[in-house]
Design a protein around this motif. Structure first.
Motif, PDB file in Angstrom:
ATOM      1  N   LEU A 296       0.835  -1.211   0.000  1.00  0.00           N
ATOM      2  CA  LEU A 296       0.000   0.000   0.000  1.00  0.00           C
ATOM      3  C   LEU A 296       0.868   1.258   0.000  1.00  0.00           C
ATOM      4  O   LEU A 296       1.876   1.322   0.712  1.00  0.00           O
ATOM      5  N   ILE A 297       0.449   2.241  -0.770  1.00  0.00           N
ATOM      6  CA  ILE A 297       1.154   3.528  -0.791  1.00  0.00           C
ATOM      7  C   ILE A 297       0.440   4.479   0.162  1.00  0.00           C
ATOM      8  O   ILE A 297      -0.780   4.675   0.048  1.00  0.00           O
ATOM      9  N   LEU A 298       1.213   5.060   1.094  1.00  0.00           N
ATOM     10  CA  LEU A 298       0.647   6.108   1.954  1.00  0.00           C
ATOM     11  C   LEU A 298       0.774   7.426   1.174  1.00  0.00           C
ATOM     12  O   LEU A 298       1.843   8.030   1.117  1.00  0.00           O
ATOM     13  N   VAL A 299      -0.336   7.837   0.581  1.00  0.00           N
ATOM     14  CA  VAL A 299      -0.358   9.037  -0.278  1.00  0.00           C
ATOM     15  C   VAL A 299      -0.265  10.293   0.582  1.00  0.00           C
ATOM     16  O   VAL A 299       0.544  11.186   0.339  1.00  0.00           O
ATOM     17  N   ASP A 300      -1.127  10.363   1.601  1.00  0.00           N
ATOM     18  CA  ASP A 300      -1.103  11.500   2.530  1.00  0.00           C
ATOM     19  C   ASP A 300      -1.832  11.112   3.812  1.00  0.00           C
ATOM     20  O   ASP A 300      -2.461  10.053   3.878  1.00  0.00           O
ATOM     21  N   PHE A 301      -1.719  11.945   4.828  1.00  0.00           N
ATOM     22  CA  PHE A 301      -2.452  11.684   6.072  1.00  0.00           C
ATOM     23  C   PHE A 301      -2.524  12.950   6.906  1.00  0.00           C
ATOM     24  O   PHE A 301      -1.755  13.901   6.707  1.00  0.00           O
ATOM     25  N   LYS A 302      -3.472  12.921   7.860  1.00  0.00           N
ATOM     26  CA  LYS A 302      -3.646  14.025   8.811  1.00  0.00           C
ATOM     27  C   LYS A 302      -3.492  13.486  10.218  1.00  0.00           C
ATOM     28  O   LYS A 302      -4.038  12.415  10.536  1.00  0.00           O
ATOM     29  N   VAL A 303      -2.735  14.199  11.053  1.00  0.00           N
ATOM     30  CA  VAL A 303      -2.675  13.844  12.476  1.00  0.00           C
ATOM     31  C   VAL A 303      -2.910  15.093  13.321  1.00  0.00           C
ATOM     32  O   VAL A 303      -2.813  16.223  12.831  1.00  0.00           O
TER      33      VAL A 303
END
Ligand code: ADP
Ligand code: UDP
Length: 238
Positions: free
Chosen positions: A171-178
């Motif tokens: 899986l590619i982690l494209v973007d995220f929010k924390v």
């Protein structure tokens, strides 16, 4: 530990006080929202998969040196966390362009960025969570410079740890929010890390496996979250 009083009901979670002053129960509901709350639906089983997904990721981050608010999982949909003073800020990292940055900068969906790109957003649905920078944060006193630097450092570290975890599962982690908060003077990673708050694409087919399935009406939202969890070796109890 028992829930005493609901203190906040957000778009996807509720926080409850407990018998312990500085501990909260975080309940993951099936409610799903997008476009700052304008599109809403209850998706059966999403709360359970997200609670357990979050606990798996937070535990993995802890093993890799990130301090988090998670104390323990209580049941399929609830976890015990430390009660933090939250910064009213979202920290986003993008490895590829997708979502709001494409609308803002006219970029093609999926463009691989030269470097992971960090962005701050103000947590304010009425304003549509506007993009802000360090100077806004200092001028409006939402955090100080030391805290800003610490949040950035931790978010980049989360990106390194999780990009590796996900790519090893195809899986590619494209973007995220924390989100972060303060507990006894220390900055801790808070809120959640689930497919509701990140973009995950199959590394071969680039199929979207995250909340974009809901945003874009692609269907099989909860099923996709389960597929991601399975690939990571989680044993989700429904
Ligand atoms: P939203 O506020 O976007 O509707 P949620 O439905 O996820 O989001 O609600 C969870 C709320 O709880 C958020 O406002 C989040 O900042 C806050 N929160 C998350 N973790 C903690 C914590 N450990 N202590 C206090 N508040 C927290
Ligand atoms: N995100 C989130 N909550 C928000 C805004 C964004 O969890 O209130 C996540 C979103 O799921 C994505 C990343 O942050 O993984 C970047 O979101 P973007 O700015 O592209 O906004 P979007 O177009 O997703 O609303």
């Amino acid at each position: 530990m028992k829930k005493i009083k609901e203190i906040t009901k957000g778009k996807a979670k509720s926080m409850y006080t407990t018998e312990v002053d500085d501990q909260l129960i975080m309940h993951f509901s099936d409610d799903t929202s997008a476009f700052d709350g304008k599109k809403k639906e209850a998706l059966l089983g999403k709360g359970a998969v997200n609670n357990q997904f979050n606990a798996f990721i937070m535990s993995h981050l802890k093993e890799n040196g990130i301090d988090t608010h998670l104390i323990e999982v209580i049941n399929s949909t609830d976890s015990l966390v430390y009660k933090l003073d939250m910064f009213p800020i979202e920290c986003v990292i993008r490895n590829r362009a997708s979502g709001s940055i494409c609308r803002r900068l006219g970029t093609e969906d999926g463009l691989v960025l030269e470097n992971p790109l960090f962005e701050f957003f103000l947590k304010d649905d009425d304003l549509g969570d506007p993009l802000i920078n360090d100077e806004h944060i200092i001028s409006f006193n939402w955090a100080n410079m030391k805290q800003i630097l610490e949040m950035k450092k931790q978010t980049y570290k989360v990106n390194e740890i999780l990009s590796k975890l996900f790519i090893d599962s195809g899986l590619i982690l494209v973007d995220f929010k924390v989100e972060f908060g303060v507990f006894n003077g220390k900055i801790l990673l808070a809120d959640e890390f689930t497919p509701d708050g990140c973009r995950l694409w199959d590394s071969k087919t680039l199929k979207k496996m995250d909340k974009d399935r809901f945003r874009q009406g692609l269907g099989d939202v909860v099923e996709s979250y389960h597929q991601v969890a399975d690939r990571l070796g989680m044993n989700i109890k429904t």
